[in-house]
Design an enzyme around this catalytic site. Structure first.
Site, PDB file in Angstrom:
ATOM      1  CE  LYS A  51      -8.384   0.104   6.470  1.00 47.15           C
ATOM      2  NZ  LYS A  51      -7.129  -0.579   6.114  1.00 47.15           N
TER       3      LYS A  51
ATOM      4  CG  ASP B 288      -8.146   3.476   3.383  1.00 49.18           C
ATOM      5  OD1 ASP B 288      -8.823   4.329   2.753  1.00 49.18           O
ATOM      6  OD2 ASP B 288      -7.615   2.502   2.833  1.00 49.18           O
TER       7      ASP B 288
END
Length: 230
Positions: free
Chosen positions: A134, A152
């Site tokens: 991420k 997320d």
């Protein structure tokens, strides 16, 4: 909030293609521009800010980083700062022992392996300590403009509420979102969904029945949407 251009008398849930079109249209109306929420001045400062944002709000990170840049604002200088000094500055962000060590070691790695530059390469970024998929995706998209779709827990939650994924983890959700939306929209859309989630479809503020997009996509939904946590 802007109008969602959906008849208020609609009682049939939208099909997936209709939901995708409505979501993108609505987010473009609400957020025509998407400033990056983490203050930074280059790829390195963005990388460190994203690393610090793990389990910490962007607002708190933005409060802390000016003091960190006073210690050092580039990999060459940061690698020379004792870990304890870094930890003392970033303590309000949480997880300071792990994050301070990661900042120190990745800075040295950047100096030793990449001439002090943040690599514009996903695989290379993911080898750095404290940098997961991420974080690497955020840097690739926001620092280098390479299409990526960082997911997320917040984006994962909204994607489930909107019926865009049945993924049990952020990896599957990312794959599903990439299939549904045009590649050229990924970088902007990632931020638009974050903004919308914070303002209209937060974890506690919406349960799949409250916000404009949830109601427009699922007017026939009667019960709260159960979201699978990643």
């Amino acid at each position: 909030m802007c109008e969602l251009n959906t008849p208020p008398t609609a009682t049939v849930n939208l099909k997936k293609a209709e939901r995708v079109a409505l979501i993108q249209r609505t987010l473009d109306e609400l957020y025509p521009t998407t400033p990056i929420p983490l203050d930074h001045f280059d790829a390195y400062s963005l990388l460190i800010a994203v690393l610090l944002s793990a389990q910490c709000t962007d607002a708190r990170v933005n409060q802390i980083t000016p003091a960190l840049w006073q210690l050092a604002d580039n990999p060459h200088d940061m690698a020379k700062v004792p870990i304890e000094e870094i930890k003392a500055v970033i303590r309000p962000c949480g997880l300071s022992p792990q994050k301070s060590k990661a900042i120190s070691v990745l800075s040295q790695r950047l100096v030793d392996e990449f001439d002090g530059q943040v690599p514009a390469d996903m695989a290379a970024l993911e080898t750095l300590p404290g940098v997961g998929h991420k974080t690497a995706s955020v840097v690739m998209s926001q620092a280098f403009g390479v299409p990526a779709f960082p997911v997320d827990t917040h984006i994962h939650r909204l994607a489930q509420r909107w019926g865009l994924t049945h993924g049990k983890n952020v990896v599957q959700t990312e794959k599903d979102l990439k299939r549904l939306f045009p590649k050229e929209s990924w970088n902007k859309l990632h931020l638009q969904i974050i903004y919308y989630g914070r303002e209209h479809c937060s974890a506690r503020g919406c349960n799949g029945l409250v916000c404009g997009i949830c109601r427009a996509c699922y007017p026939a939904r009667k019960h709260p949407k159960q979201v699978q946590k990643p």
